[in-house]
Design an enzyme around this catalytic site. Structure first.
Site, PDB file in Angstrom:
ATOM      1  N   MET A   1     -12.123   4.332  -0.534  1.00  0.00           N
ATOM      2  CA  MET A   1     -12.738   4.560   0.775  1.00  0.00           C
ATOM      3  C   MET A   1     -13.392   5.936   0.743  1.00  0.00           C
ATOM      4  SD  MET A   1      -9.758   2.921   3.179  1.00  0.00           S
ATOM      5  CE  MET A   1      -8.462   3.159   1.953  1.00  0.00           C
TER       6      MET A   1
ATOM      7  N   ASP B   1      -6.700  -6.540   4.409  1.00  0.00           N
ATOM      8  CA  ASP B   1      -5.988  -5.262   4.478  1.00  0.00           C
ATOM      9  C   ASP B   1      -6.059  -4.719   5.900  1.00  0.00           C
ATOM     10  OD1 ASP B   1      -4.947  -2.721   4.180  1.00  0.00           O
ATOM     11  OD2 ASP B   1      -6.458  -2.026   2.755  1.00  0.00           O
TER      12      ASP B   1
ATOM     13  N   HIS C   1      -1.205  -1.307  -4.221  1.00  0.00           N
ATOM     14  CA  HIS C   1      -2.485  -0.973  -3.598  1.00  0.00           C
ATOM     15  C   HIS C   1      -2.555   0.529  -3.364  1.00  0.00           C
ATOM     16  CE1 HIS C   1      -6.120  -2.075  -1.332  1.00  0.00           C
ATOM     17  NE2 HIS C   1      -5.765  -1.167  -0.443  1.00  0.00           N
TER      18      HIS C   1
ATOM     19  N   SER D   1       0.837  -1.199   0.000  1.00  0.00           N
ATOM     20  CA  SER D   1       0.000   0.000   0.000  1.00  0.00           C
ATOM     21  C   SER D   1       0.867   1.243   0.000  1.00  0.00           C
ATOM     22  CB  SER D   1      -0.913   0.009   1.227  1.00  0.00           C
ATOM     23  OG  SER D   1      -1.517   1.290   1.374  1.00  0.00           O
TER      24      SER D   1
ATOM     25  N   MET E   1     -11.577  -5.916   5.604  1.00  0.00           N
ATOM     26  CA  MET E   1     -10.774  -4.956   6.360  1.00  0.00           C
ATOM     27  C   MET E   1     -10.483  -5.538   7.742  1.00  0.00           C
ATOM     28  SD  MET E   1     -10.093  -2.427   4.413  1.00  0.00           S
ATOM     29  CE  MET E   1      -9.298  -1.433   5.703  1.00  0.00           C
TER      30      MET E   1
END
Length: 218
Positions: free
Chosen positions: A66, A171, A31, A6, A135
């Site tokens: 998000m 994640d 990511h 990420s 998540m």
């Protein structure tokens, strides 16, 4: 294992170099955490940055939106070069329609669930899903600790995807110490940010993570 570092935890002043480093070390995906300051309490990046990332790598760009009302932006992220676009079930009024549009745009349609969101919220649209993102932290910030209570949810997601062309992604709070555990629960794609980019040597960390994955497969 597909590893998706990420870039939320990368050094944005030299983002191209950071991405090149992790991809050359073996990471197959990049990511990209997109936050709007509304759905989550943080603001990050938008399509222009994705477009620049696309220009410096051929790696799979895994865009995690998000954001509130993602339907307004999925076309822009697809045009910017996203390979996969993941939206949150909590942010979609018509999830099936949103996922169908992502697929129409030629991207892998992903759906993400916050730790407290039950899996039955996505059961009716499994035929449109290419990836389920569980998540394991509450979204909004990097560097949070893994929430152990989501482990049974990962296993249930694996069961839901059985026989379907759906990847299971996790994640949040993933590092060398718990990587083997999540892989043993049936995870296909692992997102890791601070555990890679904030380590002393991200390249070595990635190689060690792949070694853990190989040992898990044996």
């Amino acid at each position: 294992m597909i590893l998706a570092p990420s870039i939320l935890s990368a050094d944005f002043s030299r983002l191209g170099d950071e991405i090149g480093k992790v991809v050359s070390a073996g990471a197959q995906w990049v990511h990209i955490d997109v936050m709007d300051g509304h759905f989550v309490p943080n603001i990050t990046i938008g399509p222009p940055v994705v477009r620049h990332v696309r220009s410096v790598t051929d790696a799979y760009l895994d865009c995690h939106l998000m954001i509130s009302d993602p339907d307004r932006y999925i076309d822009a992220f697809a045009e910017a070069g996203a390979d996969g676009i993941t939206v949150h079930v909590e942010a979609c009024t018509h999830l099936h329609r949103t996922l169908s549009r992502i697929r129409e745009l030629g991207c892998t349609p992903g759906v993400s669930l916050n730790p407290a969101t039950p899996l039955d919220t996505i059961e009716y649209c499994l035929d449109t899903i290419g990836l389920v993102l569980i998540m394991s932290v509450n979204p909004g910030f990097g560097g949070q600790a893994f929430i152990d209570a989501v482990v049974p949810k990962i296993e249930k997601a694996r069961d839901l995807a059985q026989g379907k062309d759906i990847l299971i992604q996790v994640d949040g709070g993933i590092g060398k110490e718990n990587l083997g555990m999540v892989l043993s629960k049936g995870v296909d794609v692992v997102v890791a940010g601070s555990s890679i980019f904030n380590s002393e040597d991200p390249v070595t960390t990635i190689k060690e993570m792949f070694e853990i994955a190989r040992e898990q497969n044996h």
